[in-house]
Scaffold this active site. Structure first.
Site, short mmCIF file in Angstrom:
data_model
loop_
_atom_site.label_atom_id
_atom_site.label_comp_id
_atom_site.label_asym_id
_atom_site.label_seq_id
_atom_site.Cartn_x
_atom_site.Cartn_y
_atom_site.Cartn_z
CG ASN A 114 -1.91 1.11 1.27
OD1 ASN A 114 -2.53 1.44 0.26
ND2 ASN A 114 -2.05 1.76 2.42
N GLY A 116 1.77 2.99 -2.75
CA GLY A 116 1.65 3.83 -3.95
C GLY A 116 0.61 4.93 -3.85
CD GLN A 190 7.63 0.57 0.23
OE1 GLN A 190 6.53 1.10 0.24
NE2 GLN A 190 8.27 0.30 -0.86
N GLY A 222 10.89 0.42 -3.52
CA GLY A 222 10.34 -0.75 -4.20
C GLY A 222 9.80 -1.77 -3.21
CG ASN A 251 1.09 -5.16 -6.62
OD1 ASN A 251 1.97 -5.33 -5.79
ND2 ASN A 251 1.32 -5.22 -7.91
CB ILE A 252 -3.62 -2.40 -2.18
CG1 ILE A 252 -4.99 -2.37 -1.48
CG2 ILE A 252 -3.28 -1.05 -2.78
CD1 ILE A 252 -4.96 -2.03 -0.04
CE LYS A 396 -0.30 -2.11 -11.65
NZ LYS A 396 0.12 -1.98 -10.25
#
Length: 508
Positions: A114, A116, A190, A222, A251-252, A396
């Site tokens: 999470n 991004g 992160q 990353g 990936n969420i 995306k």
């Protein structure tokens, strides 16, 4: 005689060159470390403690970056993975399910990446807070899925979010609303690494601040950073103590990445000496996936090969659907105790991805990253499972968003499944032009989402809007030239049509 001398000289020159390069490397490393110490000396309290661990990871990565000589892959050494190392999903499913599914579920933790932001879709804040279906965000759907599992099987599957410094604050605010849901939610952050000036190979940051002129000098490195930051947060240890054995990572924004009970059962039912520590879900490549990483056999180990590692001369071969038939969905099942072991023994080895960026002021920087799937070669008895395409449904772009908002999918307990009324299992190919890039603008262009059950291909370009209850079938191409505008009237049914410039409707 002179010929021999020149050989000797050549050897000597080569040695001198190597020594010179080594000295340069040591100087660069020493300068970098000096700059990092300066930055750290300005950090206060808890921030200093976290930053110290972050910088430790960055140092290791920078050291390896300076050591790298040439490509990390020798093309002739690449082999196809052995037959049994990538299992078909049907074979895993054929084993059936145990009587007590809760026992297996209680060993599982769901981890969503999470970190991004929704910037590529014109949104501020975490991407996971974008509404994707009936006002539900990515995060809402995730919570609903896990809550449904916990209630159905009377289990305790927690949700863990790996946030970045970009998404942490906004995500934590929103988590209040799930307090009464039957899901324990944990977060960890992160790492925060300094962007590197491409010329000097030194950090751009002048202090530890993250606002003002320092706003874009840091980056999250990353999703390969999950192993170190999960371990450093203390959460990994805590979950092991609670009896958890595996994490399911995805990936969420991949709406197909739901907990699969058959894969989970395959993991927990392995005999002790043969415990599988890592499963990567792969799926068959289509033309749309030619850049996706793939699994290869290399030095006797299963390994992830990313396009960035492929020598230029072999890129076309890598993209071919015939030689490399599958790609990594980034849905991964990983043993918690194995992560702990590899972290403690410093045996986690992932290829470095060098990501060049240009900052707003025009400064060229690089950021060093790693990918979570690249660690597959470090784990024992790693396995690929070739899953149905439906487990890979990433959002995306707004073109992807149109698909998941449409009647192609039905929503139940947070899970999107392809409508039974769709006659073929593949999704239509949708390309929306630049007028649709930002979510806000995209939403204003549809009075309601068209019926797409019988659509194969949609291309829309220019200033186009859709009225209510439009139905699209077959191949539909709508192109408004510069300065023109096309409004598709409410109730229209377009089947195999090209609509251009002045709204003439042509069969093709």
């Amino acid at each position: 005689m002179s010929h021999q001398l020149s050989l000797k000289e050549l050897q000597s020159n080569t040695n001198r060159m190597a020594q010179f390069q080594e000295v340069m490397r040591q100087q660069l490393e020493s300068s970098m470390y000096g700059e990092l110490e300066k930055l750290l000396s300005r950090a206060k309290g808890a921030e200093a403690e976290v930053s110290k661990k972050d910088f430790e990871g960055f140092r290791k990565l920078f050291h390896r970056f300076l050591q790298v000589k040439g490509p990390s892959i020798e093309w002739p050494k690449i082999n196809r993975p052995p037959e049994d190392s990538i299992q078909p999903y049907d074979k895993i499913k054929a084993k059936g399910l145990p009587d007590n599914i809760a026992d297996s579920l209680n060993k599982l933790v769901v981890v969503k990446l999470n970190g991004g932001l929704g910037t590529s879709m014109g949104c501020k804040g975490p991407k996971s807070l974008i509404s994707v279906r009936n006002e539900n965000t990515f995060l809402d759907l995730t919570v609903q899925q896990i809550e449904h599992l916990n209630k159905t099987y009377n289990a305790d599957v927690p949700l863990v979010l790996m946030n970045s410094f970009n998404t942490d604050e906004d995500t934590k605010k929103i988590l209040q609303k799930y307090r009464h849901h039957r899901v324990k939610i944990h977060t960890f952050n992160q790492s925060r690494y300094p962007r590197i000036n491409k010329e000097s190979l030194l950090p751009v940051a002048k202090d530890m601040a993250m606002t003002g002129e320092n706003a874009d000098v840091w980056y999250p490195p990353g999703h390969g950073d999950i192993y170190a930051s999960f371990y450093n947060s203390g959460l990994l240890e805590q979950l092991i103590a609670e009896g958890k054995e595996y994490i399911f990572v995805s990936n969420i924004d991949n709406l197909g990445a739901t907990v699969d009970l058959y894969i989970l059962n395959h993991l927990v039912s392995q005999p002790n000496g043969k415990r599988c520590e890592f499963i990567m879900e792969v799926t068959d490549k289509t033309r749309a996936d030619v850049k996706g990483g793939t699994l290869i056999q290399y030095d006797g180990k299963l390994r992830l090969l990313e396009i960035a590692q492929v020598p230029k001369a072999h890129v076309d071969e890598f993209k071919s659907v015939t030689k490399f038939k599958i790609f990594n969905t980034n849905n991964l099942w990983i043993s918690l105790s194995a992560i702990k072991r590899l972290q403690e023994q410093n045996d986690m080895d992932m290829e470095i991805i060098v990501n060049p960026k240009t900052l707003d002021g025009g400064l060229n920087v690089i950021q060093l990253e790693t990918a979570v799937g690249a660690a597959i070669k470090c784990f024992e008895n790693a396995l690929g499972i070739n899953v149905p395409r439906s487990r890979f449904l990433p959002v995306k772009t707004t073109s992807d968003l149109l698909l998941v908002m449409s009647n192609l999918y039905s929503l139940e307990a947070g899970c999107l499944t392809m409508s039974e009324r769709r006659e073929f299992p593949t999704t239509p190919h949708v390309k929306l032009g630049s007028s649709f890039t930002k979510v806000q603008e995209y939403l204003t262009r549809f009075e309601s989402i068209p019926d797409m059950l019988e659509l194969d291909h949609l291309t829309v370009s220019g200033d186009v809007t859709f009225g209510k209850h439009v139905s699209l079938k077959g191949t539909v191409i709508i192109i408004a030239n510069h300065g023109d505008r096309i409004d598709i009237p409410a109730g229209s049914m377009l089947e195999n049509k090209i609509v251009s410039g002045n709204l003439r409707i042509l069969d093709h």
